[in-house]
Design a protein around this motif. Structure first.
Motif, PDB file in Angstrom:
ATOM      1  N   ASP A 238       1.114  -1.259  -0.108  1.00  0.00           N
ATOM      2  CA  ASP A 238       0.090   0.301  -0.046  1.00  0.00           C
ATOM      3  C   ASP A 238       0.699   1.635  -0.113  1.00  0.00           C
ATOM      4  O   ASP A 238       0.327   2.044  -0.471  1.00  0.00           O
ATOM      5  N   VAL A 239       2.159   1.350   0.895  1.00  0.00           N
ATOM      6  CA  VAL A 239       3.031   2.050   1.402  1.00  0.00           C
ATOM      7  C   VAL A 239       3.141   2.974  -0.333  1.00  0.00           C
ATOM      8  O   VAL A 239       3.820   3.740  -1.189  1.00  0.00           O
ATOM      9  N   MET A 240       4.619   1.605  -0.061  1.00  0.00           N
ATOM     10  CA  MET A 240       4.952   1.703  -1.848  1.00  0.00           C
ATOM     11  C   MET A 240       4.720   1.748  -3.002  1.00  0.00           C
ATOM     12  O   MET A 240       4.590   2.246  -4.269  1.00  0.00           O
ATOM     13  N   PHE A 241       3.271   0.817  -3.588  1.00  0.00           N
ATOM     14  CA  PHE A 241       2.430   1.577  -5.039  1.00  0.00           C
ATOM     15  C   PHE A 241       1.500   2.575  -4.492  1.00  0.00           C
ATOM     16  O   PHE A 241       1.259   3.372  -5.398  1.00  0.00           O
ATOM     17  N   GLY A 242       1.475   3.270  -2.917  1.00  0.00           N
ATOM     18  CA  GLY A 242       0.985   4.494  -3.341  1.00  0.00           C
ATOM     19  C   GLY A 242       1.712   5.313  -3.076  1.00  0.00           C
ATOM     20  O   GLY A 242       0.573   6.885  -3.525  1.00  0.00           O
ATOM     21  N   GLU A 243       2.465   5.268  -1.662  1.00  0.00           N
ATOM     22  CA  GLU A 243       3.105   7.071  -1.523  1.00  0.00           C
ATOM     23  C   GLU A 243       4.416   6.003  -1.233  1.00  0.00           C
ATOM     24  O   GLU A 243       4.855   6.854   0.074  1.00  0.00           O
ATOM     25  N   PRO A 244       5.520   6.222  -2.186  1.00  0.00           N
ATOM     26  CA  PRO A 244       6.257   6.384  -1.217  1.00  0.00           C
ATOM     27  C   PRO A 244       6.928   7.343  -1.860  1.00  0.00           C
ATOM     28  O   PRO A 244       6.884   8.841  -2.315  1.00  0.00           O
ATOM     29  N   ALA A 245       8.606   7.827  -0.668  1.00  0.00           N
ATOM     30  CA  ALA A 245       9.286   8.422  -0.209  1.00  0.00           C
ATOM     31  C   ALA A 245       9.872   9.530  -1.187  1.00  0.00           C
ATOM     32  O   ALA A 245      10.299  10.178  -1.406  1.00  0.00           O
ATOM     33  N   HIS A 246      11.120   8.224  -2.158  1.00  0.00           N
ATOM     34  CA  HIS A 246      11.689   8.270  -2.422  1.00  0.00           C
ATOM     35  C   HIS A 246      11.137   8.922  -3.817  1.00  0.00           C
ATOM     36  O   HIS A 246      10.949   7.804  -4.470  1.00  0.00           O
TER      37      HIS A 246
END
Length: 259
Positions: A238-246
């Motif tokens: 969810d984080v990596m495909f939704g809101e990646p930081a880099h």
């Protein structure tokens, strides 16, 4: 209270080919039963990570541990020294790998490909090995193709036999290296479906190198993004495909998902 050690742990692992450093002091801990998707551009170190875990490539520095026990090294007289072959062979028995290319023996049927190693490596009787192979062929949907030779099978069917062959050794850790990359697009789904089923039904630890982002999002507990020999970012799908930081991660995902 005792804690369960990680199924796999890379500690400051470095791998280089000549002057080219492919893994840069890599640190990664994988819990038992965890499914991890390794994504990133070609040449970023993902496949090399799997190959070092299978001891197909020696590491140049650091330590790899399996179930809390040094794999590439062993303790002797209180010191960590490079592991002897018997030590490596014992721990490597916990690990199975499925490659991009199917690597089936062309002169053997699907069934024969699967029973070979359990008989000659594990010491199973032929009847025991055949019973195990039949169960696995049923699991991957190929029991009706058990007496077919690789040349008589589609690419997707060959890859499913290769998965069954790896599972026949009853590994606790399964490595998948771009297992759909050599397949025609219409055959990709059948192989991914088998892997999805394995993830749901078995308590296997799985490390999956893939460019199939939808599959990674559905199957993985954690996604690790590799770039230039390092894990730049990791987190839940969810984080990596939704809101990646880099930004490097975002740029890669834009390129892959818009292709």
């Amino acid at each position: 209270m005792s804690t369960v050690p990680p199924a796999v742990q890379f500690i400051d692992v470095m791998k280089r080919f000549g002057a080219l450093v492919v893994l840069k002091k890599l640190n990664l801990s994988v819990s038992r039963g965890e499914k991890i998707a390794l994504i990133g551009p070609s040449g970023s170190g993902k496949t090399t990570l799997l190959r070092t875990l299978m001891t197909l490539e020696p590491i140049n520095a650091g330590v790899i541990q399996v179930d809390g026990e040094p794999f590439t090294h062993e303790r002797m007289d209180g010191l960590l020294v490079p592991a002897r072959e018997a030590h490596v062979r014992r721990i490597r028995g916990k690990i199975g790998m499925v490659f991009q290319q199917f690597n089936l023996f062309p002169h053997m049927t699907a069934l024969q490909n699967i029973i070979e190693a359990p008989i000659y490596v594990l010491g199973l009787s032929k009847d025991e090995a055949m019973e195990r192979a039949a169960s696995l062929l049923r699991k991957v949907g190929l029991i009706d193709r058990m007496n077919y030779y690789p040349a008589q099978l589609s690419g997707g069917q060959q890859q499913r036999v290769a998965i069954a062959r790896a599972l026949a050794m009853q590994p606790r850790i399964m490595l998948f290296d771009e297992v759909t990359s050599a397949l025609d697009p219409e055959l990709v789904h059948e192989v991914l479906q088998v892997m999805r089923q394995l993830g749901e039904e078995q308590d296997l630890t799985m490390l999956i190198v893939t460019h199939q982002m939808k599959f990674a999002a559905e199957v993985a507990d954690r996604v690790c993004f590799f770039s230039e020999g390092a894990i730049i970012e990791q987190g839940s799908p969810d984080v990596m495909f939704g809101e990646p930081a880099h930004e490097r991660t975002r740029a890669f995902l834009r390129a892959v998902l818009e292709a």
